[in-house]
Design a protein around this motif. Structure first.
Motif, PDB file in Angstrom:
ATOM      1  N   PHE A  17      94.992  91.031  15.098  1.00  0.00           N
ATOM      2  CA  PHE A  17      95.329  90.069  16.145  1.00  0.00           C
ATOM      3  C   PHE A  17      94.493  88.793  16.016  1.00  0.00           C
ATOM      4  O   PHE A  17      94.942  87.707  16.415  1.00  0.00           O
ATOM      5  CB  PHE A  17      95.166  90.692  17.543  1.00  0.00           C
ATOM      6  N   VAL A  18      93.289  88.899  15.472  1.00  0.00           N
ATOM      7  CA  VAL A  18      92.435  87.727  15.307  1.00  0.00           C
ATOM      8  C   VAL A  18      93.071  86.751  14.319  1.00  0.00           C
ATOM      9  O   VAL A  18      93.160  85.543  14.578  1.00  0.00           O
ATOM     10  CB  VAL A  18      91.019  88.126  14.826  1.00  0.00           C
ATOM     11  N   ILE A  22      94.348  83.055  15.273  1.00  0.00           N
ATOM     12  CA  ILE A  22      93.761  81.919  14.567  1.00  0.00           C
ATOM     13  C   ILE A  22      94.849  81.059  13.934  1.00  0.00           C
ATOM     14  O   ILE A  22      94.830  79.825  14.023  1.00  0.00           O
ATOM     15  CB  ILE A  22      92.761  82.415  13.491  1.00  0.00           C
ATOM     16  N   ILE A  23      95.799  81.707  13.285  1.00  0.00           N
ATOM     17  CA  ILE A  23      96.854  80.971  12.581  1.00  0.00           C
ATOM     18  C   ILE A  23      97.830  80.326  13.565  1.00  0.00           C
ATOM     19  O   ILE A  23      98.257  79.184  13.369  1.00  0.00           O
ATOM     20  CB  ILE A  23      97.583  81.904  11.591  1.00  0.00           C
ATOM     21  N   TRP A  30      90.446  79.884  20.274  1.00  0.00           N
ATOM     22  CA  TRP A  30      90.708  80.386  18.925  1.00  0.00           C
ATOM     23  C   TRP A  30      90.612  79.258  17.902  1.00  0.00           C
ATOM     24  O   TRP A  30      90.179  79.474  16.767  1.00  0.00           O
ATOM     25  CB  TRP A  30      92.080  81.060  18.851  1.00  0.00           C
ATOM     26  N   ASN A  31      91.028  78.059  18.282  1.00  0.00           N
ATOM     27  CA  ASN A  31      90.879  76.909  17.384  1.00  0.00           C
ATOM     28  C   ASN A  31      89.415  76.692  17.023  1.00  0.00           C
ATOM     29  O   ASN A  31      89.062  76.440  15.864  1.00  0.00           O
ATOM     30  CB  ASN A  31      91.422  75.635  18.057  1.00  0.00           C
ATOM     31  N   LEU A 306      85.415  85.686  23.654  1.00  0.00           N
ATOM     32  CA  LEU A 306      85.610  84.564  22.729  1.00  0.00           C
ATOM     33  C   LEU A 306      84.522  83.508  22.919  1.00  0.00           C
ATOM     34  O   LEU A 306      84.024  82.948  21.938  1.00  0.00           O
ATOM     35  CB  LEU A 306      86.992  83.940  22.937  1.00  0.00           C
ATOM     36  N   ILE A 307      84.144  83.272  24.165  1.00  0.00           N
ATOM     37  CA  ILE A 307      83.066  82.304  24.432  1.00  0.00           C
ATOM     38  C   ILE A 307      81.755  82.793  23.824  1.00  0.00           C
ATOM     39  O   ILE A 307      80.990  82.012  23.240  1.00  0.00           O
ATOM     40  CB  ILE A 307      82.927  82.085  25.959  1.00  0.00           C
ATOM     41  N   GLU A 308      81.494  84.114  23.937  1.00  0.00           N
ATOM     42  CA  GLU A 308      80.260  84.671  23.361  1.00  0.00           C
ATOM     43  C   GLU A 308      80.269  84.580  21.834  1.00  0.00           C
ATOM     44  O   GLU A 308      79.247  84.273  21.208  1.00  0.00           O
ATOM     45  CB  GLU A 308      80.083  86.128  23.803  1.00  0.00           C
TER      46      GLU A 308
END
Length: 316
Positions: A17-18, A22-23, A30-31, A306-308
């Protein structure tokens, strides 16, 4: 951190999923992660090795999508492929019994794997067999979990989990004792409905005999290890059967996607510095304390995680 340490880099395991997030780049977080991963990889701070599970899931996409996902992941991998069962577990057992230190060669193959377009149709043609087989096996396993689920007033969940894991250890010990007695290895077939696959214990014993050159002395030492510690010092087996026992006592059903998740967690959690998985799997890993046991930072796709992750990547 830096467990595997090929050239002193941090090992990051990226769940499927990552790569997709990302894509697709629909989320600004994610960017930012994408940019930081690429920057840190360029600086030589990180690498993200490929896995068989990534390939199994990538080929389910259309060919162009599969090529796009795989080629991106490959750039971050430095052409490292993570070893999987039974090759990884047999190597871990060999190192444990012979008291050798783990090295990058314990976990990784440093070789250029076939690009996805060259194996896309070949793997897809076998996906039906894989899915049929796992679905059959899991249906029996899920029924057993219902029977083993602890009832109120019975033993605690932890006691039941320990008992379930002990059954698996006992199965291994009994097969090993049989091998020591008859001094001959026969890889038995396990029934997966329409298909049969080699028994996992027999595969390990075969690898230990033929690749790692185990003799009677080493197998007797392994038996002593199992009697004293069970699977506790064999990370792949400890993780696999800990999660299996957890799903049983929580009365959770498992599907093919869950099975692939457990495959990757069992094989790669303990050797990664940073490990991505989904929210449900992260909860299970942390509830079992496997993240602390193996000193791995585990993240899912939720905003706070995601922030971490962004904070960690910025500090590298």
């Amino acid at each position: 951190m830096r467990k595997l340490d090929p050239n002193n880099k941090i090992c990051i395991y990226l769940d499927q999923f990552v790569i997709s997030d990302i894509i697709d780049a629909k989320n600004p977080l994610w960017n930012e992660i994408k940019e930081l991963l690429e920057t840190n990889h360029f600086k030589g701070n990180i690498y993200c090795p490929l896995s068989i599970e990534h390939i199994l899931e990538t080929v389910k996409k259309d060919l162009n999508g599969a090529i796009k996902h795989e080629s991106y992941y490959r750039k971050l991998s430095d052409n490292y492929l993570l070893k999987t069962e039974p090759f990884l577990t047999s190597q871990l057992i060999s190192s444990l019994i012979r008291k050798n230190k783990f090295t990058s060669k314990t976990f990784l193959k440093a070789e250029k794997t076939k690009e996805i377009e060259n194996i896309y149709f070949q793997i897809n043609s076998k996906n039906k067999v894989f899915n049929e087989s796992i679905t059959y096996k899991l249906s029996n396993q899920n029924n057993l979990r219902k029977l083993l689920n602890p009832r109120k007033g019975s033993k605690s969940e932890f006691q039941v989990m320990d008992a379930i894991k002990a059954i698996e250890v006992e199965n291994f010990k009994n097969r090993l004792k049989e091998y020591l007695k008859i001094k001959s290895i026969r890889i038995r077939p396990d029934d997966y409905g329409k298909h049969q696959f080699p028994n996992w214990i027999d595969q390990l014993l075969y690898q230990l005999t033929n690749k790692h050159k185990f003799k009677e002395k080493q197998f007797k030492q392994l038996l002593i290890e199992l009697e004293r510690n069970g699977f506790n010092r064999i990370p792949t087996l400890n993780t696999k059967f800990s999660i299996g026992a957890y799903l049983t006592v929580k009365n959770k059903q498992e599907n093919t996607g869950d099975h692939i998740d457990i495959m990757r967690i069992s094989s790669y959690l303990f050797s990664s510095d940073i490990f991505f998985t989904d929210k449900k799997r992260k909860y299970e890993i942390c509830d079992l304390g496997l993240d602390k046991k193996y000193n791995t930072k585990v993240f899912s796709g939720v905003k706070n995680d995601l922030i971490e992750v962004i904070g960690l990547l910025k500090k590298m």
